[in-house]
Design a protein around this motif. Sequence first.
Motif, PDB file in Angstrom:
ATOM      1  N   ALA A 167     -11.406   0.713   4.437  1.00  0.00           N
ATOM      2  CA  ALA A 167      -9.936   0.598   4.438  1.00  0.00           C
ATOM      3  C   ALA A 167      -9.279   1.942   4.100  1.00  0.00           C
ATOM      4  N   THR A 171      -6.755   4.021   6.467  1.00  0.00           N
ATOM      5  CA  THR A 171      -5.412   4.314   5.938  1.00  0.00           C
ATOM      6  C   THR A 171      -5.123   5.819   6.003  1.00  0.00           C
ATOM      7  N   TYR A 201      -5.357   0.143  13.828  1.00  0.00           N
ATOM      8  CA  TYR A 201      -5.813   0.507  12.475  1.00  0.00           C
ATOM      9  C   TYR A 201      -5.221  -0.436  11.425  1.00  0.00           C
ATOM     10  N   ILE A 205      -7.186  -2.760   8.846  1.00  0.00           N
ATOM     11  CA  ILE A 205      -6.995  -2.609   7.399  1.00  0.00           C
ATOM     12  C   ILE A 205      -6.636  -3.949   6.769  1.00  0.00           C
TER      13      ILE A 205
END
Length: 535
Positions: A167, A171, A201, A205
């Motif tokens: 994650a 990020t 993305y 996430i």
Amino acid sequence: MSAESVPAGSVELRDYLMAFRRQWWLIALLALIGVAAATVWTLQQTPIYRGTSSVLVQPVSINRFEGTQRLDQQVNMSNEKQVALSSAVAVMAGKFLNSPASPNELLDHISVSVPSDSQVLEISYSDPVPRTAQRGADAFARAYIEYRKAGIARQVQASKSTLEHQARTLTARIPRLDQVLASDTASDTDKTAANAQKSAYQQRIDSLNEQIAQLEQLDPTPGQVIQSAELPTSPSSPQKKLDIGLGLFLGLSIGLVVGFVRDRADKRLRGRQDLAERLDRPVLASIPKLSSYMRRNKLGWRKRKRSSLVTLDQPTSPAAEAYRTLRTRMARLAAQLDINSIMVVSGHVAEGKSTTAGNLAVALAESGRDVLLVSADLRRPRVHEFFSLPNRSGLVDLLADGKVSKQKALSRSKQIAVELWSVAPHLWVILSGPPPTHPSTLMDSDAMREFLKEQRDVFDFIILDCPPALVVSDSLALAPLVDAVLVVADAKVTDRNSIDLLRDQIEQVGGKIVGSVLNRSADATRSSYYYDYQN
């Protein structure tokens, strides 16, 4: 019913039953030895107590109370059993017990079982001390749960760290995409691609964060103790009744095998029926074993002389009654087959042929028939011992002279001629006399034929006590000259092969076997009874 008509299975069953009957004492002895050995062994064992804890193994999930389990949440109980028996669990259990024993030593006390179609581990701990057995089972159950819980926690933490790293990585890529979207110089195509990648993305996430949240809510407990070990009150081993029962079973099994093997290897006669089958002639009498003592009067006993006749010394005994049975059957055969001269013979020495000849002669004389008892055993005669007569002259002199006195006597124990003695009413005896040089030649002589021919007109029965036919040839020489051959066997010592050989040899020379007598018969001993006619 002939032997051919009897089913093979019935014959085999009968043979097994007869073998068991003959060898029962050996089978019983080995069974008792098995019981005794098992008893001694089980009494020497240290009592071992067993404590058992039950652990319900549960799958690791977010909601432990959900109704169904996914396939990936099914518990492999074989693997769980191996975990409970691992050294790592034993190390933890040793700490709970404060035991100085090594993990391997602790595992020697442990056993784990899984009931069928269940997710339960039954963890048992065995020890000579009941309290230790209880504590050991509980300690291993607790160690298993703690070990599995710690392992699950490590796996969860490792998975969470991996997800968090992924994650953070995603990020960190989003600001670069935001720069592309905010740039005035970026083309519409670049902005469209950046926007799509940013959206991907962000979705990834969000999914990772959801998984992290689920891991944080996960209960790492792999199961629970549903039944703690109780303090055992009785040892689980040794199981004395079971051990003694196994000892009895093994003893009986070995006894049956040894008994049947011994019975097969035993060449002695197997009773009355065996003798009758081998001779193909009936057993006319079974004589019980004679007692070594006889009644002297109503108050005492005296030792029986070996050279005595039971029909004279113990006329009311079971053995005397058996000889009278022999007399009745022999008289019946004589009437049917016109028998006058009877040769009494055995295969080997010490089988009772002289005693049988003497008692048969006395029994026949008791019935009022005129009987001549001839001591035709010229090598080891015994007839003179039965009546306490001097064996100075007899059959040897008679056959050498070629003539015999035909005079009959009425007085008892009176010598009528050089060769002839009157020993009882209706009973006369011709002794053997001094041993000749060639006994078998005399037996097969014309003088012997003439002797038997002359005495046929004088006596109702001529009983000849002959030497063992398988030891010397005298009896085989005499067998074709007499009307009948009576075979004597001993239930304790006579060999079955000897009976077969004796029958073949007598039949080869033309002898006529009409029956047999079985001495020291177990059947006769069991069925005998005693009548005292004087009481």
